[in-house]
Scaffold this motif. Structure first.
Motif, PDB file in Angstrom:
ATOM      1  N   TYR A 135       0.844  -1.190   0.000  1.00 37.03           N
ATOM      2  CA  TYR A 135       0.000   0.000   0.000  1.00 37.03           C
ATOM      3  C   TYR A 135       0.880   1.240   0.000  1.00 37.03           C
ATOM      4  N   ARG A 136       0.271   2.359  -0.343  1.00 32.06           N
ATOM      5  CA  ARG A 136       0.918   3.667  -0.272  1.00 32.06           C
ATOM      6  C   ARG A 136      -0.044   4.610   0.455  1.00 32.06           C
ATOM      7  N   ILE A 137       0.412   5.191   1.534  1.00 35.68           N
ATOM      8  CA  ILE A 137      -0.415   6.122   2.297  1.00 35.68           C
ATOM      9  C   ILE A 137       0.138   7.532   2.088  1.00 35.68           C
ATOM     10  N   VAL A 138      -0.652   8.371   1.443  1.00 38.41           N
ATOM     11  CA  VAL A 138      -0.241   9.744   1.147  1.00 38.41           C
ATOM     12  C   VAL A 138      -1.005  10.688   2.068  1.00 38.41           C
ATOM     13  N   ARG A 139      -0.298  11.539   2.765  1.00 41.37           N
ATOM     14  CA  ARG A 139      -0.953  12.492   3.668  1.00 41.37           C
ATOM     15  C   ARG A 139      -0.176  13.811   3.691  1.00 41.37           C
ATOM     16  N   LYS A 140      -0.881  14.854   4.071  1.00 39.36           N
ATOM     17  CA  LYS A 140      -0.279  16.186   4.110  1.00 39.36           C
ATOM     18  C   LYS A 140       0.748  16.273   5.229  1.00 39.36           C
ATOM     19  N   PHE A 141       1.843  16.992   4.943  1.00 39.00           N
ATOM     20  CA  PHE A 141       2.860  17.251   5.954  1.00 39.00           C
ATOM     21  C   PHE A 141       2.769  18.715   6.394  1.00 39.00           C
ATOM     22  N   LYS A 142       3.181  19.614   5.535  1.00 38.51           N
ATOM     23  CA  LYS A 142       3.061  21.041   5.790  1.00 38.51           C
ATOM     24  C   LYS A 142       2.888  21.776   4.471  1.00 38.51           C
ATOM     25  N   SER A 143       1.955  22.712   4.447  1.00 37.70           N
ATOM     26  CA  SER A 143       1.712  23.526   3.269  1.00 37.70           C
ATOM     27  C   SER A 143       1.524  22.621   2.046  1.00 37.70           C
ATOM     28  N   GLN A 144       2.355  22.767   1.021  1.00 38.44           N
ATOM     29  CA  GLN A 144       2.231  21.941  -0.168  1.00 38.44           C
ATOM     30  C   GLN A 144       3.149  20.716  -0.126  1.00 38.44           C
ATOM     31  N   LYS A 145       3.709  20.438   1.026  1.00 37.73           N
ATOM     32  CA  LYS A 145       4.543  19.250   1.195  1.00 37.73           C
ATOM     33  C   LYS A 145       3.706  18.098   1.726  1.00 37.73           C
ATOM     34  N   PHE A 146       4.035  16.904   1.279  1.00 38.38           N
ATOM     35  CA  PHE A 146       3.320  15.726   1.742  1.00 38.38           C
ATOM     36  C   PHE A 146       4.313  14.616   2.053  1.00 38.38           C
ATOM     37  N   ILE A 147       3.843  13.612   2.759  1.00 36.75           N
ATOM     38  CA  ILE A 147       4.679  12.470   3.116  1.00 36.75           C
ATOM     39  C   ILE A 147       3.966  11.195   2.686  1.00 36.75           C
TER      40      ILE A 147
END
Length: 323
Positions: free
Chosen positions: A225-237
């Protein structure tokens, strides 16, 4: 010329309804993109020194280019810029140039039936909750994040493999919060559209609040699986897992373009492929820049035949689909 006509037409209908204005602006945007030669994978590609040098040489050597040609190019850019100003966020996301594709319809229907995803808790705005199916039930990964007023050096605590019980034939999920000093068997009610979970104290979690948040499947790794979530502003992890075993997860950072882009938004993943691509050496004293990054195209457009709804498509044609 076509773009100039669009701009002229928009000025003429300025006293008409906003809906008509938005439709005309959207048409101008597409015409501008076609005239400009924009492609699906162009939004995040950096301009190299080589391309800049070629452009400079072209400008110096093209004395035969007429003013009319220059004005035509400027008009194309102006049409795109004008459409961006006229189109609001809701208009950009809702813009549908054609019928819904079968793949997009299937993706959206499956997503609408799923409780899996990245959930936001308003009581912990810096944190997240990831709920994922596991066996007959589900598991949750939870982090409250680090509060903005927390002392410097405070580390984020993450709790994994928290069991979640799903009651058959109902919209109720049972959570055990005893791991953080909370009560056991707390019932949360899943909304009919699967977009929120409401608890007895009135607190409500929201699923995938940042549009791109979520759990994605990569067909190359059916167990992962791949879990994409917001980190800060337009950055994600992104949590990248190829096996399904949480111990095999690795995390990569990324940055995305505007989520109101049409038809896709570029998502750049850093240190993802494990292979670096080096730029050409342009001069004796120039440094060769090597980096590991890949740009995927995120789409929420239901009518796009190349980039289906709820997907991230990569240059090698790999498509992650949100579940």
């Amino acid at each position: 010329l076509a773009s100039l006509l669009c701009i002229k037409q928009i000025v003429i209908i300025k006293k008409s309804t906003m809906m008509t204005l938005n439709k005309m602006a959207a048409t101008c945007a597409l015409m501008g993109l076609v005239l400009g030669g924009v492609t699906g994978f162009s939004s995040q590609h950096p301009v190299t020194r080589t391309s800049a040098a070629k452009t400079s040489q072209l400008m110096m050597s093209s004395s035969s280019q007429s003013r009319r040609e220059i004005l035509s190019n400027v008009a194309s850019v102006a049409a795109v810029g004008l459409s961006a100003l006229v189109l609001g966020p809701n208009d950009a996301v809702a813009f549908q140039p054609g019928p819904v594709t079968a793949q997009s319809a299937a993706n959206k229907a499956a997503y609408a039936e799923s409780y899996q995803g990245v959930w936001s808790d308003p009581n912990h705005p810096e944190g997240y909750r990831v709920i994922m199916a596991s066996g007959k039930g589900a598991t949750m990964t939870l982090s409250d994040g680090v509060a903005k007023d927390a002392p410097e050096g405070t580390e984020e605590k993450t709790y994994k493999n928290i069991p979640v019980t799903i009651k058959d034939g109902s919209n109720e999920l049972a959570f055990d919060f005893s791991f953080k000093g909370g009560p056991k068997a707390v019932l949360g009610t899943l909304s009919d559209d699967r977009q929120s979970i409401t608890f007895p104290d009135g607190n409500t979690w929201t699923k995938n609040a940042n549009k791109y948040d979520g759990i994605y499947k990569d067909p190359k790794y059916p167990n992962g699986y791949r879990i994409v979530r917001k980190f800060k502003s337009q950055k994600f992890i992104t949590e990248v897992n190829d096996t399904g075993n949480p111990k095999d997860s690795r995390f990569v950072m990324g940055q995305h373009a505007s989520l109101f882009s049409i038809p896709t938004a570029g998502f750049t993943f850093y240190d993802y492929t494990g292979k670096e691509t080096c730029s050409a050496k342009l001069c004796r004293t120039c440094e060769v820049v090597c980096k590991d990054e890949v740009v995927g195209q995120f789409s929420l457009q239901e009518s796009n035949t190349v980039f289906p709804y709820g997907t991230i498509t990569f240059p090698d044609k790999t498509v992650w689909t949100r579940i």
